[in-house]
Design an enzyme around this catalytic site. Structure first.
Site, mmCIF file in Angstrom:
data_model
loop_
_atom_site.group_PDB
_atom_site.id
_atom_site.type_symbol
_atom_site.label_atom_id
_atom_site.label_comp_id
_atom_site.label_asym_id
_atom_site.label_seq_id
_atom_site.Cartn_x
_atom_site.Cartn_y
_atom_site.Cartn_z
ATOM 1 N N HIS A 1 37.394 37.876 84.072
ATOM 2 C CA HIS A 1 38.020 36.586 83.777
ATOM 3 C C HIS A 1 38.922 36.047 84.879
ATOM 4 C CE1 HIS A 1 36.619 35.809 79.713
ATOM 5 N NE2 HIS A 1 36.806 37.091 79.411
ATOM 6 N N GLU B 1 31.943 33.539 78.401
ATOM 7 C CA GLU B 1 31.729 34.983 78.305
ATOM 8 C C GLU B 1 30.324 35.390 78.764
ATOM 9 O OE1 GLU B 1 33.586 37.503 77.898
ATOM 10 O OE2 GLU B 1 35.371 36.877 76.801
ATOM 11 N N HIS C 1 37.125 44.347 82.541
ATOM 12 C CA HIS C 1 36.549 43.118 81.983
ATOM 13 C C HIS C 1 37.538 41.955 82.065
ATOM 14 C CE1 HIS C 1 34.645 40.284 79.267
ATOM 15 N NE2 HIS C 1 35.782 40.230 78.593
ATOM 16 N N SER D 1 31.238 41.457 84.377
ATOM 17 C CA SER D 1 32.033 42.693 84.336
ATOM 18 C C SER D 1 31.230 43.873 83.806
ATOM 19 C CB SER D 1 33.280 42.494 83.471
ATOM 20 O OG SER D 1 32.928 42.185 82.133
#
Length: 295
Positions: free
Chosen positions: A167, A208, A162, A227
């Site tokens: 990111h 997010e 993740h 993700s």
């Protein structure tokens, strides 16, 4: 404590300097003593790290590299269909390894020449003001552990897949990286807990779990969607609402299931104007007025 804290297993430092990650009984790795020992050792690396020094090397197993390779391959295929063009451009620009887990120091070396961002290792939960605040300086806190091998496409907490696939690929984009920095500056500027929570919720529903129109298609740019092997297939069927700062900052979300409410930007420029504009100018008073509307 905000809801994001529920993501992380508590960390306990022992008198002898060792670190214990307290996994819940429902965690896939709870009954696996080898995995638990690995988690403790990797958490200890982060606990003893000091900013400005090289990030400690995490010695991953062959099995852990295989998990990364499997999930990386599957996510790449889904990104080609569902991710925004800007995210895909960041992915190509960054060039993460596909067959092995990259070290966080390695990710930093790839990322810093592009947008100035570097990674910091996190043992678990980072206090919200610290997590967001350092974004203004071009730092991103990241865990180093990877999910349990029994469920390669699921993790109950943010792992290195993740944190890096989600990111880092976004942070390789100049335009997304600028939004991360603006979020960090906003988190530092506000003083009240309520205002900080508001800033964090806007981050949650954008960087997010944000979605965006590209032509007639709805694409994802949020790291949480991109993700997640399962969620990326489901996001188009959720309750998609127009981008709205007041609504994003006051909407409750449940981190234990797929996000059923998402907010749509009409373009990247629209995201920059609305969300970047908010983060660039917000303060306690302006957020208090937005909260008063909700009340």
């Amino acid at each position: 404590m905000f809801e994001e804290a529920q993501y992380f297993a508590p960390i306990a430092a022992q008198d002898d300097g060792s670190v214990v990650v307290e996994l819940a009984s429902s965690h896939p790795g709870f009954a696996d003593p080898v995995y638990r020992a690995r988690r403790n050792a990797i958490a200890g690396l982060a606990m003893h790290h000091r900013r400005g020094t090289p990030i400690p090397f995490a010695e991953y197993t062959e099995q852990e590299h295989e998990i990364w390779a499997l999930v990386s391959k599957e996510l790449a295929a889904k990104h080609a269909r569902y991710a925004t063009a800007e995210y895909l451009a960041g992915t190509a620009r960054l060039g993460l390894p596909e067959a092995r887990i990259p070290q966080l120091e390695e990710v930093s070396r790839l990322l810093e020449p592009l947008t100035g961002f570097r990674y910091l290792p996190a043992a678990g939960l980072v206090p919200l003001r610290d997590f967001y605040g350092v974004l203004a300086d071009g730092y991103f806190h990241s865990t180093q552990y990877i999910r349990h091998h029994s469920v390669p496409f699921y993790t109950p907490e943010p792992d290195v897949i993740h944190e890096v696939i989600g990111h880092a690929n976004a942070l390789a984009s100049d335009r997304y990286a600028a939004l991360y920095r603006l979020a960090g500056a906003a988190a530092r500027r506000v003083e009240s807990v309520e205002a900080l929570e508001f800033v964090s919720k806007v981050f949650w529903f954008t960087l997010e779990f944000g979605v965006m129109l590209e032509g007639a298609e709805l694409k994802a740019y949020g790291a949480g969607i991109l993700s997640s092997y399962g969620e990326i297939e489901e996001f188009r069927g959720m309750d998609i609402r127009p981008l709205d700062i007041q609504e994003m900052g006051t909407t409750h979300y449940d981190i234990t299931k797929y996000q059923d409410v998402l907010f749509r930007a009409d373009s990247l420029q629209h995201l920059e104007d609305v969300v970047g504009g908010f983060w660039g100018t917000c303060d306690d008073d302006s957020i208090a007025r937005l909260l008063a509307v909700r009340a």
